[in-house]
Design a protein around this motif. Structure first.
Motif, mmCIF file in Angstrom:
data_model
loop_
_atom_site.group_PDB
_atom_site.id
_atom_site.type_symbol
_atom_site.label_atom_id
_atom_site.label_comp_id
_atom_site.label_asym_id
_atom_site.label_seq_id
_atom_site.Cartn_x
_atom_site.Cartn_y
_atom_site.Cartn_z
ATOM 1 N N GLU A 53 12.600 18.261 -0.226
ATOM 2 C CA GLU A 53 11.524 17.906 0.620
ATOM 3 C C GLU A 53 10.053 18.837 -0.596
ATOM 4 O OE1 GLU A 53 10.288 19.407 5.669
ATOM 5 O OE2 GLU A 53 11.712 20.244 4.289
ATOM 6 N N ALA A 54 9.801 19.856 -0.737
ATOM 7 C CA ALA A 54 8.533 20.640 -1.441
ATOM 8 C C ALA A 54 8.673 19.613 -2.275
ATOM 9 C CB ALA A 54 9.207 21.868 -1.987
ATOM 10 N N ALA A 55 9.635 19.258 -2.843
ATOM 11 C CA ALA A 55 8.847 17.550 -4.365
ATOM 12 C C ALA A 55 8.148 16.367 -3.454
ATOM 13 C CB ALA A 55 9.787 17.462 -5.277
ATOM 14 N N PHE A 56 9.066 16.322 -2.445
ATOM 15 C CA PHE A 56 8.793 14.736 -1.580
ATOM 16 C C PHE A 56 7.302 15.542 -1.046
ATOM 17 C CE2 PHE A 56 9.149 12.087 2.397
ATOM 18 C CZ PHE A 56 8.594 11.257 1.407
ATOM 19 N N HIS A 57 6.684 15.978 -0.461
ATOM 20 C CA HIS A 57 5.579 16.594 -0.400
ATOM 21 C C HIS A 57 4.488 16.845 -1.130
ATOM 22 C CE1 HIS A 57 6.561 17.464 4.200
ATOM 23 N NE2 HIS A 57 7.492 17.737 3.837
ATOM 24 N N ALA A 58 5.172 17.333 -2.103
ATOM 25 C CA ALA A 58 4.139 17.438 -3.389
ATOM 26 C C ALA A 58 3.578 15.852 -3.851
ATOM 27 C CB ALA A 58 4.473 17.940 -4.339
ATOM 28 N N ARG A 59 4.699 15.088 -4.065
ATOM 29 C CA ARG A 59 5.158 13.892 -4.865
ATOM 30 C C ARG A 59 3.517 13.366 -3.983
ATOM 31 N NH1 ARG A 59 7.780 9.493 -7.652
ATOM 32 N NH2 ARG A 59 5.870 7.896 -7.449
ATOM 33 N N LEU A 60 3.841 13.372 -2.433
ATOM 34 C CA LEU A 60 2.559 12.150 -1.680
ATOM 35 C C LEU A 60 1.461 13.049 -1.302
ATOM 36 C CD1 LEU A 60 5.141 11.597 1.851
ATOM 37 C CD2 LEU A 60 4.151 10.827 -0.146
ATOM 38 N N ARG A 96 -0.457 10.704 6.395
ATOM 39 C CA ARG A 96 -0.725 9.235 5.746
ATOM 40 C C ARG A 96 0.022 8.483 5.713
ATOM 41 N NH1 ARG A 96 -3.603 4.805 6.664
ATOM 42 N NH2 ARG A 96 -3.577 4.024 4.834
ATOM 43 N N TYR A 97 1.229 9.401 4.749
ATOM 44 C CA TYR A 97 2.409 8.082 4.428
ATOM 45 C C TYR A 97 2.859 7.661 5.848
ATOM 46 C CZ TYR A 97 6.975 7.432 2.318
ATOM 47 O OH TYR A 97 8.121 6.378 2.198
ATOM 48 N N GLU A 98 3.421 9.047 7.183
ATOM 49 C CA GLU A 98 4.030 8.191 8.130
ATOM 50 C C GLU A 98 3.653 7.526 8.686
ATOM 51 O OE1 GLU A 98 4.099 12.568 10.071
ATOM 52 O OE2 GLU A 98 6.102 12.464 8.625
ATOM 53 N N GLU A 99 1.625 6.949 8.646
ATOM 54 C CA GLU A 99 0.440 6.813 9.285
ATOM 55 C C GLU A 99 1.281 4.798 8.968
ATOM 56 O OE1 GLU A 99 -2.950 7.777 8.694
ATOM 57 O OE2 GLU A 99 -2.880 9.833 10.692
ATOM 58 N N GLN A 100 1.749 5.207 7.405
ATOM 59 C CA GLN A 100 1.277 4.115 6.990
ATOM 60 C C GLN A 100 2.943 3.340 6.978
ATOM 61 O OE1 GLN A 100 0.963 5.421 2.274
ATOM 62 N NE2 GLN A 100 -0.907 3.767 2.715
ATOM 63 N N ASP A 112 1.085 -1.285 0.456
ATOM 64 C CA ASP A 112 0.084 0.428 0.447
ATOM 65 C C ASP A 112 1.060 1.186 0.074
ATOM 66 O OD1 ASP A 112 -2.149 -1.560 -0.116
ATOM 67 O OD2 ASP A 112 -2.687 -1.304 2.438
ATOM 68 N N LEU A 113 2.345 1.342 0.217
ATOM 69 C CA LEU A 113 2.877 2.747 0.338
ATOM 70 C C LEU A 113 3.186 2.440 -1.587
ATOM 71 C CD1 LEU A 113 5.849 1.117 2.773
ATOM 72 C CD2 LEU A 113 4.398 3.131 2.973
ATOM 73 N N PRO A 114 3.616 3.939 -1.447
ATOM 74 C CA PRO A 114 3.998 4.858 -2.506
ATOM 75 C C PRO A 114 4.828 4.333 -2.784
ATOM 76 C CG PRO A 114 3.138 6.726 -1.317
ATOM 77 C CD PRO A 114 3.311 5.101 0.014
ATOM 78 N N SER A 115 5.442 4.210 -4.446
ATOM 79 C CA SER A 115 6.771 3.883 -4.745
ATOM 80 C C SER A 115 7.391 4.690 -5.450
ATOM 81 C CB SER A 115 6.695 2.555 -5.514
ATOM 82 O OG SER A 115 6.073 3.049 -6.487
ATOM 83 N N PHE A 116 8.864 4.521 -5.035
ATOM 84 C CA PHE A 116 10.024 5.190 -5.123
ATOM 85 C C PHE A 116 10.438 5.274 -5.987
ATOM 86 C CE2 PHE A 116 7.484 7.605 -1.481
ATOM 87 C CZ PHE A 116 7.466 8.690 -1.865
ATOM 88 N N ASN A 117 11.486 5.875 -6.855
ATOM 89 C CA ASN A 117 12.773 5.352 -8.249
ATOM 90 C C ASN A 117 14.032 5.177 -6.706
ATOM 91 O OD1 ASN A 117 14.825 4.967 -9.162
ATOM 92 N ND2 ASN A 117 13.706 5.927 -11.848
ATOM 93 N N ALA A 118 14.524 4.150 -6.579
ATOM 94 C CA ALA A 118 15.706 4.259 -5.551
ATOM 95 C C ALA A 118 17.059 5.323 -6.284
ATOM 96 C CB ALA A 118 15.933 3.079 -6.075
ATOM 97 N N SER A 119 16.766 5.591 -7.973
ATOM 98 C CA SER A 119 17.861 6.261 -8.462
ATOM 99 C C SER A 119 17.247 8.139 -7.912
ATOM 100 C CB SER A 119 17.879 6.236 -9.253
ATOM 101 O OG SER A 119 17.230 6.411 -10.325
ATOM 102 N N ALA A 120 16.213 8.141 -7.764
ATOM 103 C CA ALA A 120 16.100 9.646 -7.798
ATOM 104 C C ALA A 120 15.823 10.345 -6.077
ATOM 105 C CB ALA A 120 14.559 9.730 -7.472
ATOM 106 N N SER A 121 15.933 11.217 -6.357
ATOM 107 C CA SER A 121 15.806 12.415 -5.331
ATOM 108 C C SER A 121 15.312 13.663 -5.404
ATOM 109 C CB SER A 121 17.732 13.053 -5.223
ATOM 110 O OG SER A 121 18.060 13.869 -5.935
ATOM 111 N N PHE A 122 14.995 13.856 -4.181
ATOM 112 C CA PHE A 122 13.804 14.833 -4.288
ATOM 113 C C PHE A 122 14.583 15.632 -3.152
ATOM 114 C CE2 PHE A 122 11.384 10.673 -4.704
ATOM 115 C CZ PHE A 122 10.603 11.079 -6.333
#
Length: 123
Positions: A47-54, A63-67, A35-45
Motif C-alpha cells: 500500500e505504501a509503495a502504491f501511494h508513493a508511486r501515485l 486524483r487517481y480515484e477521481e480518474q 490519462d491513467l498512470p500505467s502499471f506493470n501487470a506482473s508487479a505487485s505493490f
C-alpha cells in the motif's frame, strides 16, 4: 403505409445519430483511460509503495480515484449508448419488415406470398 415508411426513415436517421454518439463516447473513454498512470501487470505493490508511486507521477491517490471514477462513468455512458443503438437496429428491422409486407401488397406475385404468410399465421 406511408407512416411506416416515414417512421423507418426517422429510425434510420436516429440510428445514424446514435452511432455517431456511440463513437464519440468510445473515443472519449479511450482518451480518459489514456490519462491513467500505467502499471506493470506482473508487479505487485504494498500500500505504501502504491501511494508513493501515485504521489510521484499523477497527483496522489485522490486524483487517481477521481480518474477511475471518470473512467467508470464514461464506460457506463458508452455502454448505455451502445445498448440504445441495439434498440435502434431492432426498430429498423421491424420497419423493414413492415416495408416488405407493404411491397408484397403492391406486387401481384409477392401478394400471393403475403397471402400464404397470412394463411399460415391464421392456422
Amino acid at each position: 403505409w406511408a407512416l411506416a415508411d416515414w417512421l423507418g426513415v426517422a429510425a434510420l436517421l436516429f440510428s445514424v445519430v446514435c452511432y455517431g454518439y456511440c463513437v464519440h463516447l468510445t473515443r472519449s473513454l479511450v482518451q480518459v483511460t489514456g490519462d491513467l498512470p500505467s502499471f506493470n501487470a506482473s508487479a505487485s505493490f504494498t500500500e505504501a509503495a502504491f501511494h508513493a508511486r501515485l504521489a510521484s507521477g499523477s497527483g496522489g491517490v485522490t486524483r487517481y480515484e477521481e480518474q477511475l471514477d471518470m473512467v467508470l462513468e464514461q464506460a457506463l455512458n458508452a455502454a448505455s449508448a451502445w445498448n440504445e443503438l441495439c434498440w435502434c437496429a431492432a426498430l429498423l428491422a421491424v420497419f423493414g419488415g413492415v416495408h416488405l409486407f407493404a411491397a408484397m401488397r403492391a406486387n401481384p406475385r409477392l401478394a400471393a406470398v403475403g397471402r400464404v404468410f397470412r394463411q399460415a399465421l391464421g392456422e
